[in-house]
Write a protein that holds these residues in place. Structure first.
Motif, PDB file in Angstrom:
ATOM      1  N   ALA A  36      15.444  44.213   5.800  1.00 55.17           N
ATOM      2  CA  ALA A  36      15.409  44.522   4.374  1.00 55.17           C
ATOM      3  C   ALA A  36      16.766  44.226   3.777  1.00 55.17           C
ATOM      4  O   ALA A  36      17.778  44.165   4.486  1.00 55.17           O
ATOM      5  CB  ALA A  36      15.055  45.994   4.169  1.00 55.17           C
ATOM      6  N   ALA A  37      16.824  44.040   2.459  1.00 56.09           N
ATOM      7  CA  ALA A  37      18.089  43.779   1.783  1.00 56.09           C
ATOM      8  C   ALA A  37      19.061  44.902   2.103  1.00 56.09           C
ATOM      9  O   ALA A  37      18.735  46.071   2.025  1.00 56.09           O
ATOM     10  CB  ALA A  37      17.871  43.689   0.281  1.00 56.09           C
ATOM     11  N   GLY A  38      20.278  44.523   2.475  1.00 60.18           N
ATOM     12  CA  GLY A  38      21.302  45.503   2.761  1.00 60.18           C
ATOM     13  C   GLY A  38      21.267  46.028   4.187  1.00 60.18           C
ATOM     14  O   GLY A  38      22.123  46.791   4.593  1.00 60.18           O
ATOM     15  N   ASP A  39      20.272  45.642   4.979  1.00 60.56           N
ATOM     16  CA  ASP A  39      20.175  46.106   6.360  1.00 60.56           C
ATOM     17  C   ASP A  39      21.020  45.198   7.235  1.00 60.56           C
ATOM     18  O   ASP A  39      20.626  44.079   7.540  1.00 60.56           O
ATOM     19  CB  ASP A  39      18.719  46.087   6.828  1.00 60.56           C
ATOM     20  CG  ASP A  39      18.548  46.630   8.248  1.00 60.56           C
ATOM     21  OD1 ASP A  39      19.559  47.005   8.880  1.00 60.56           O
ATOM     22  OD2 ASP A  39      17.398  46.679   8.712  1.00 60.56           O
ATOM     23  N   VAL A  68      16.676  41.550  -9.050  1.00 63.58           N
ATOM     24  CA  VAL A  68      17.193  40.993  -7.796  1.00 63.58           C
ATOM     25  C   VAL A  68      16.582  41.713  -6.591  1.00 63.58           C
ATOM     26  O   VAL A  68      16.154  41.073  -5.636  1.00 63.58           O
ATOM     27  CB  VAL A  68      18.737  41.072  -7.765  1.00 63.58           C
ATOM     28  CG1 VAL A  68      19.284  40.723  -6.393  1.00 63.58           C
ATOM     29  CG2 VAL A  68      19.322  40.154  -8.826  1.00 63.58           C
ATOM     30  N   GLU A  69      16.525  43.028  -6.643  1.00 63.93           N
ATOM     31  CA  GLU A  69      15.965  43.782  -5.525  1.00 63.93           C
ATOM     32  C   GLU A  69      14.482  43.469  -5.332  1.00 63.93           C
ATOM     33  O   GLU A  69      13.998  43.437  -4.210  1.00 63.93           O
ATOM     34  CB  GLU A  69      16.188  45.274  -5.725  1.00 63.93           C
ATOM     35  CG  GLU A  69      17.636  45.654  -5.552  1.00 63.93           C
ATOM     36  CD  GLU A  69      17.955  47.071  -5.993  1.00 63.93           C
ATOM     37  OE1 GLU A  69      17.031  47.811  -6.399  1.00 63.93           O
ATOM     38  OE2 GLU A  69      19.141  47.431  -5.942  1.00 63.93           O
ATOM     39  N   GLY A  70      13.772  43.200  -6.409  1.00 61.07           N
ATOM     40  CA  GLY A  70      12.360  42.867  -6.307  1.00 61.07           C
ATOM     41  C   GLY A  70      12.113  41.457  -5.816  1.00 61.07           C
ATOM     42  O   GLY A  70      11.016  41.131  -5.386  1.00 61.07           O
ATOM     43  N   VAL A  98      13.891  39.938  -3.313  1.00 62.12           N
ATOM     44  CA  VAL A  98      14.324  39.738  -1.933  1.00 62.12           C
ATOM     45  C   VAL A  98      13.092  39.596  -1.041  1.00 62.12           C
ATOM     46  O   VAL A  98      12.237  40.477  -1.023  1.00 62.12           O
ATOM     47  CB  VAL A  98      15.204  40.925  -1.464  1.00 62.12           C
ATOM     48  CG1 VAL A  98      15.551  40.788   0.002  1.00 62.12           C
ATOM     49  CG2 VAL A  98      16.448  41.021  -2.317  1.00 62.12           C
ATOM     50  N   ARG A 107      10.574  39.742   1.980  1.00 65.37           N
ATOM     51  CA  ARG A 107      10.405  40.707   3.068  1.00 65.37           C
ATOM     52  C   ARG A 107       9.525  40.081   4.147  1.00 65.37           C
ATOM     53  O   ARG A 107       8.518  40.639   4.549  1.00 65.37           O
ATOM     54  CB  ARG A 107       9.771  41.986   2.538  1.00 65.37           C
ATOM     55  CG  ARG A 107      10.586  42.750   1.541  1.00 65.37           C
ATOM     56  CD  ARG A 107      11.872  43.301   2.148  1.00 65.37           C
ATOM     57  NE  ARG A 107      11.658  44.043   3.368  1.00 65.37           N
ATOM     58  CZ  ARG A 107      11.494  45.337   3.445  1.00 65.37           C
ATOM     59  NH1 ARG A 107      11.522  46.076   2.381  1.00 65.37           N
ATOM     60  NH2 ARG A 107      11.301  45.912   4.614  1.00 65.37           N
ATOM     61  N   ARG A 157      19.639  44.379 -11.587  1.00 69.89           N
ATOM     62  CA  ARG A 157      19.551  44.852 -10.197  1.00 69.89           C
ATOM     63  C   ARG A 157      18.090  45.002  -9.766  1.00 69.89           C
ATOM     64  O   ARG A 157      17.732  44.651  -8.646  1.00 69.89           O
ATOM     65  CB  ARG A 157      20.295  46.173 -10.045  1.00 69.89           C
ATOM     66  CG  ARG A 157      21.783  46.003 -10.015  1.00 69.89           C
ATOM     67  CD  ARG A 157      22.492  47.292  -9.617  1.00 69.89           C
ATOM     68  NE  ARG A 157      23.906  47.047  -9.558  1.00 69.89           N
ATOM     69  CZ  ARG A 157      24.816  47.725 -10.242  1.00 69.89           C
ATOM     70  NH1 ARG A 157      24.457  48.729 -11.029  1.00 69.89           N
ATOM     71  NH2 ARG A 157      26.096  47.428 -10.142  1.00 69.89           N
ATOM     72  N   ALA A 158      17.267  45.538 -10.654  1.00 71.27           N
ATOM     73  CA  ALA A 158      15.843  45.710 -10.338  1.00 71.27           C
ATOM     74  C   ALA A 158      15.173  44.355 -10.099  1.00 71.27           C
ATOM     75  O   ALA A 158      14.361  44.219  -9.183  1.00 71.27           O
ATOM     76  CB  ALA A 158      15.141  46.463 -11.468  1.00 71.27           C
TER      77      ALA A 158
END
Length: 127
Positions: free
Chosen positions: A106-109, A94-96, A98, A100, A91-92
């Motif tokens: 942002a991811a999930g927005d 993948v989140e890193g 994304v 911007r 998860r860390a």
């Protein structure tokens, strides 16, 4: 980029990750259930189970005898902890990763779309 804490090279290969993911949802699972759920051959599954057992991630029990012999498998506490750490590390990663970019949400927005950002920039520029 450094590898996040908890990333587990032993669990990471797709087949092992699939096995551990399946076992994380149950207390015990029969060999045949795992094999059929993951569409693996007996030998391919046996090899992966053996590797995970050697690492202390699985407990394997053979019950009965002859044609009634049954192999049951479960994650050990160590295996469950390793799996949870690996999932957190993925998860860390993948989140890193994304992007911007300016104007992109942002991811999930879900309140904005890429086209909204473009329209807003054009309006601000007086176009």
């Amino acid at each position: 980029m450094s590898t996040p804490s908890g990333f587990d090279e032993l669990i990471h290969p797709a087949t092992r990750l699939s096995v551990v993911s399946l076992l994380a949802t149950t207390e015990w699972a029969d060999f045949a259930f795992i094999r059929d759920s993951l569409s693996l051959s007996d030998s391919a599954l046996s090899k992966q189970l053996h590797t995970l057992e050697e690492a202390g991630y699985l407990d394997i029990r053979k019950e009965g005898g002859g044609r009634k012999r049954r192999t049951r498998v479960r994650l050990t506490d160590r295996g469950r902890t390793a799996f949870e750490g690996h999932v957190a590390a993925l998860r860390a990663i993948v989140e890193g990763a994304v992007p911007r970019a300016e104007g992109l949400p942002a991811a999930g927005d879900v309140s904005a779309t890429p086209s909204t950002g473009v329209a807003q920039r054009h309006a601000e520029a007086g176009r």
